[in-house]
Design a protein around this motif. Structure first.
Motif, mmCIF file in Angstrom:
data_model
loop_
_atom_site.group_PDB
_atom_site.id
_atom_site.type_symbol
_atom_site.label_atom_id
_atom_site.label_comp_id
_atom_site.label_asym_id
_atom_site.label_seq_id
_atom_site.Cartn_x
_atom_site.Cartn_y
_atom_site.Cartn_z
ATOM 1 N N ARG A 42 0.836 -1.208 0.000
ATOM 2 C CA ARG A 42 0.000 0.000 0.000
ATOM 3 C C ARG A 42 0.868 1.254 0.000
ATOM 4 O O ARG A 42 0.572 2.228 -0.723
ATOM 5 C CB ARG A 42 -0.912 -0.003 1.227
ATOM 6 N N LYS A 46 0.894 4.159 -2.965
ATOM 7 C CA LYS A 46 0.600 5.557 -2.654
ATOM 8 C C LYS A 46 1.754 6.471 -3.058
ATOM 9 O O LYS A 46 1.533 7.599 -3.528
ATOM 10 C CB LYS A 46 0.302 5.710 -1.171
ATOM 11 N N GLN A 75 -7.294 -7.494 -6.322
ATOM 12 C CA GLN A 75 -8.244 -6.738 -5.503
ATOM 13 C C GLN A 75 -7.519 -5.683 -4.668
ATOM 14 O O GLN A 75 -8.034 -4.571 -4.483
ATOM 15 C CB GLN A 75 -9.038 -7.695 -4.605
ATOM 16 N N LEU A 76 -6.330 -5.995 -4.183
ATOM 17 C CA LEU A 76 -5.529 -5.013 -3.449
ATOM 18 C C LEU A 76 -5.131 -3.856 -4.355
ATOM 19 O O LEU A 76 -5.178 -2.691 -3.950
ATOM 20 C CB LEU A 76 -4.295 -5.691 -2.861
ATOM 21 N N GLU A 78 -6.802 -2.792 -6.883
ATOM 22 C CA GLU A 78 -8.014 -1.995 -7.069
ATOM 23 C C GLU A 78 -8.269 -1.115 -5.847
ATOM 24 O O GLU A 78 -8.637 0.057 -5.983
ATOM 25 C CB GLU A 78 -9.199 -2.926 -7.338
ATOM 26 N N GLN A 79 -8.073 -1.654 -4.654
ATOM 27 C CA GLN A 79 -8.252 -0.859 -3.441
ATOM 28 C C GLN A 79 -7.363 0.380 -3.441
ATOM 29 O O GLN A 79 -7.750 1.432 -2.932
ATOM 30 C CB GLN A 79 -7.938 -1.701 -2.202
ATOM 31 N N GLU A 80 -6.181 0.260 -4.015
ATOM 32 C CA GLU A 80 -5.223 1.367 -4.035
ATOM 33 C C GLU A 80 -5.377 2.259 -5.266
ATOM 34 O O GLU A 80 -4.556 3.141 -5.497
ATOM 35 C CB GLU A 80 -3.800 0.823 -3.940
ATOM 36 N N GLY A 81 -6.408 2.021 -6.061
ATOM 37 C CA GLY A 81 -6.691 2.887 -7.196
ATOM 38 C C GLY A 81 -5.726 2.753 -8.347
ATOM 39 O O GLY A 81 -5.566 3.684 -9.147
#
Length: 439
Positions: A42, A46, A75-76, A78-81
């Motif tokens: 993550r 970022k 999926q991770l 996608e969570q982080e855009g």
């Protein structure tokens, strides 16, 4: 010793990742075991994205999923855009199965099949990175028959050689990838795409290599591409909306490696794009990059159990683990180097030099040559760092060894995201041989 991300030595003298004791992980999931530090992934995502946000530029940071593809990993992302880079039908199917937004999927590859291209069209993905003339013709035909249109980037080889292993350089002129920037091939490709009623030329793409520790190659690639973009504006009226400068950003495998912070790579790329856009009076194109290894590489640790030992007097001491080139082929393939610690005895002095052998029936199955550990004992746990990229994704069943499980750890919790293969899994596609049966 250098510990990555959230890894630390806990009060029991054990390695801890994501707040979870390595011994707990092994007790519950066995070895070999890939462990991913989700917080570090993550943080890296970022860092790449924030550099573009700070510059107030339109951009896409696409996770190069060949580094490690699974439903949970997608999926991770996608969570982080993030956007997503896939290179096969299998990776595309994984992305679709994970529910990843199709319009943020980019499909790469030097030999996409008819079925793979049709799959991309059926799912209406965002972009195909076209690699050769055969693909232009095939894609145009499939688009015409299906009545669908597709945005494409043309992959170019800019003649920039990154300082890396020969097998992982991709931007030099003599490459299996893309259209050469200097021999007229790319101009022919542009002409063919612009003549198509179903393919829209969105921009260009290049990738100069992997495990790159400086920014000079990206700057030079941008300069070369913009000089050509200026020519193509005059000759074709083509203005690139997107400039994809690839990935290949390096990570720290050993103390010899000195990678830059993700933001530094991005800032230098932005600077080069801005300078060249101004030089040739272009609007700044949307910038795409494709980090893979640099997102997941040092977030991954492989845990092994040590079994047999062997000492060649006066030469070397060997310790064998319950995995090897079946779960990490990079040392055999690329002569890749790794660091490791004794996960259950991390607080003890690492002052005994041993070499770590894999269990595959190959003399070349050596994971690490000459590292320092505590005096090795059967049943010790070995933690090999920075195995998050091209570990599981290149894992194999050589010697019919099942592939390991994969666990994500974060905030003191462990989540099994890929089950360990069983012997039954190994033979489930096998069919018996029946003699005397004629076709």
């Amino acid at each position: 010793m250098f510990l990555h991300g959230t890894s630390r030595q806990n009060k029991l003298g054990h390695l801890e990742i994501g707040g979870v004791d390595a011994l707990y992980l092994v007790e519950h999931y066995g070895t070999p075991l890939y462990v991913y530090d989700v917080a570090l992934i993550r943080e890296r995502a970022k860092s790449f994205k924030q550099a573009f946000i700070d510059a107030d530029l339109k951009a896409q940071v696409a996770y190069a999923s060949k580094a490690f593809s699974s439903v949970a990993m997608i999926q991770l992302a996608e969570q982080e855009g993030l956007s997503l880079d896939v290179v096969s039908g299998g990776e595309l199917f994984t992305a679709v199965s994970a529910g990843f937004p199709a319009d943020r999927i980019h499909f790469h590859g030097n030999n996409k099949s008819r079925e793979e291209l049709q799959m991309a069209l059926d799912h209406q993905i965002g972009c195909i990175v076209v690699d050769n003339f055969h693909e232009i013709s095939l894609l145009a035909e499939l688009c015409r028959k299906s009545g669908r249109a597709m945005d494409v980037l043309l992959r170019i080889t800019p003649g920039v050689e990154a300082h890396t292993h020969d097998y992982i350089t991709t931007g030099q002129e003599d490459s299996k990838f893309g259209f050469d920037l200097h021999n007229g091939q790319i101009e022919k490709a542009i002409e063919q795409v612009l003549q198509s009623d179903h393919i829209r030329l969105l921009g260009v793409h290049c990738h100069i290599g992997s495990q790159i520790f400086d920014t000079a190659g990206f700057v030079l690639a941008a300069e070369k591409i913009f000089a050509k973009l200026n020519e193509w504006r005059e000759s074709f009226g083509f203005v690139s909306e997107v400039l994809n400068l690839g990935g290949g950003f390096g990570i720290r495998y050993t103390e010899e490696d000195e990678p830059l912070h993700p933001a530094v790579y991005v800032e230098k790329i932005i600077e080069a794009v801005k300078e060249n856009a101004e030089l040739y009076a272009f609007d700044i194109p949307e910038i795409w990059i494709e980090p893979g290894r640099s997102l997941v590489g040092d977030a991954g640790t492989t845990l092994y159990t040590i079994g047999s030992q062997k000492e060649v007097p006066g030469t070397r001491k060997y310790a064998a683990v319950d995995g090897g080139m079946s779960d990490n082929i990079r040392p055999a393939l690329y002569q890749a180097k790794y660091e490791a610690v004794s996960a259950n005895r991390i607080s003890e002095h690492h002052d005994t030099t041993v070499s770590i052998a894999g269990k595959c029936c190959e003399s070349g199955d050596m994971l690490i040559w000459d590292i320092d550990l505590p005096e090795v004992k059967e049943g010790d746990l070995l933690a090999v760092f920075c195995t998050g990229a091209y570990g599981y994704s290149m894992a194999n069943n050589y010697n019919r060894i099942p592939r390991p499980a994969v666990v994500f750890v974060e905030d003191g919790e462990a989540h099994l995201v890929i089950k360990r293969e069983t012997y039954e899994d190994i033979v489930k596609l096998d069919l018996p041989f029946k003699t005397g049966v004629k076709q």
